[in-house]
Design a protein around this motif. Sequence first.
Motif, short mmCIF file in Angstrom:
data_model
loop_
_atom_site.label_atom_id
_atom_site.label_comp_id
_atom_site.label_asym_id
_atom_site.label_seq_id
_atom_site.Cartn_x
_atom_site.Cartn_y
_atom_site.Cartn_z
N VAL A 1 0.86 -1.19 0.00
CA VAL A 1 0.00 0.00 0.00
C VAL A 1 0.89 1.23 0.00
CG1 VAL A 1 -1.86 1.23 1.18
CG2 VAL A 1 -1.74 -1.26 1.33
N VAL A 2 0.59 2.19 -0.89
CA VAL A 2 1.38 3.41 -1.01
C VAL A 2 0.47 4.61 -0.78
CG1 VAL A 2 2.92 4.78 -2.47
CG2 VAL A 2 2.90 2.28 -2.69
N PHE A 3 0.85 5.45 0.17
CA PHE A 3 0.13 6.68 0.48
C PHE A 3 0.85 7.84 -0.22
CE2 PHE A 3 -0.62 3.67 3.79
CZ PHE A 3 -1.84 3.95 4.39
N LEU A 4 0.13 8.60 -1.04
CA LEU A 4 0.72 9.68 -1.81
C LEU A 4 0.09 11.01 -1.44
CD1 LEU A 4 0.58 8.03 -5.36
CD2 LEU A 4 2.58 8.12 -3.86
N GLN A 5 0.92 12.03 -1.30
CA GLN A 5 0.43 13.39 -1.09
C GLN A 5 0.98 14.30 -2.19
OE1 GLN A 5 2.69 12.32 1.84
NE2 GLN A 5 1.10 10.75 1.87
N GLU A 6 0.26 15.40 -2.43
CA GLU A 6 0.62 16.36 -3.48
C GLU A 6 0.82 15.65 -4.81
OE1 GLU A 6 3.49 19.49 -2.95
OE2 GLU A 6 3.05 19.65 -0.82
N VAL A 7 -0.15 14.79 -5.14
CA VAL A 7 -0.10 14.08 -6.42
C VAL A 7 -1.08 14.76 -7.37
CG1 VAL A 7 -1.80 12.36 -5.66
CG2 VAL A 7 -0.26 11.83 -7.53
N LEU A 8 -0.62 15.01 -8.59
CA LEU A 8 -1.42 15.75 -9.56
C LEU A 8 -2.46 14.85 -10.22
CD1 LEU A 8 1.07 18.13 -11.39
CD2 LEU A 8 -1.01 18.81 -10.22
N GLY A 9 -3.68 15.40 -10.34
CA GLY A 9 -4.69 14.76 -11.16
C GLY A 9 -4.55 15.21 -12.60
N THR A 10 -4.41 16.53 -12.78
CA THR A 10 -4.21 17.08 -14.11
C THR A 10 -3.60 18.47 -13.99
OG1 THR A 10 -5.30 17.61 -16.22
CG2 THR A 10 -6.51 18.12 -14.22
N HIS A 11 -2.88 18.90 -15.05
CA HIS A 11 -2.34 20.26 -15.10
C HIS A 11 -2.15 20.61 -16.57
CE1 HIS A 11 0.13 23.78 -14.39
NE2 HIS A 11 -0.11 23.67 -13.10
N SER A 12 -3.00 21.48 -17.06
CA SER A 12 -3.03 21.76 -18.50
C SER A 12 -1.75 22.42 -19.00
CB SER A 12 -4.24 22.64 -18.83
OG SER A 12 -4.20 23.86 -18.11
N ARG A 13 -1.15 23.32 -18.23
CA ARG A 13 0.07 23.99 -18.69
C ARG A 13 1.25 23.04 -18.73
NH1 ARG A 13 2.45 29.00 -15.39
NH2 ARG A 13 3.01 27.29 -13.99
N HIS A 14 1.45 22.28 -17.63
CA HIS A 14 2.58 21.33 -17.60
C HIS A 14 2.44 20.28 -18.70
CE1 HIS A 14 4.05 23.27 -14.15
NE2 HIS A 14 3.43 22.57 -13.21
#
Length: 264
Positions: free
Chosen positions: A54-67
Amino acid sequence: MSSSPIPDAAASAQASPTSLKVMTVNTHKGFTALNRRFILPELRDAVRTVGADVVFLQEVLGTHSRHSRRVSNWPEAPHYEFLADTMWPQFAYGRNAVYPKGHHGNALLSKFPIVHFRNHDVSVSGPEKRGLLHCVLRLPGRVVDVHAVCAHLGLAEAHRQQQLELLCHIVRDEVPADAPLIVAGDFNDWRGRAHEILEKGAALREVFVHANGRAARTFPARFPVLPLDRIYVRNAGVHAPVVLPRRPWSHLSDHAPLVADIDL
């Protein structure tokens, strides 16, 4: 979230796991500290080598149109799905921060079925958006489900105090008293105030404190001095915290990850 068939009773009894390897890491939206370089593919390779269940992730992007337009190796899939790849067939995402170009939040990757999940918005007034992602995992051969909460708390101590109290309420309201519980993530709790609050309010104990007498230092990743990241458990034994090598982790995020084997 994908789905997996639940094994029959005979197979479940034979394959019932006695422990879980868990990992928590703040992905820093897939960039190195100070956002100098996009390193999500390297981070995925490093996370895979740990072999966590099991991996707990924080500050993970769902989407970013510019990047997605400007970064040459930007994945088409959301970052949590890209990190899950073929190793973690189950994943859940809790969107916390939404802005004109996209959104990010917490995510949980699991080798076992996620039968239910709910994202709690625990943001306090102001621009900081924070959440608690509560997932229920069904392990083969086990009568009681395992509960997992991925946490990312605020930078202001007054906000963290409120968010820790909310976490205790969520545990009391949503987690059965006899269920194994793992709470992990970025607590931003450099003063160590969370330990007492979570022990008194939710009977949670931190695995590195229990094993070593103090929380692990995780920030900044290159020369960690602050113990910001944590793994708390209830109704579960602590087999051992896992010590990761300094490289390659020191340049893959601004936070060093934590890993522990948890007895069930």
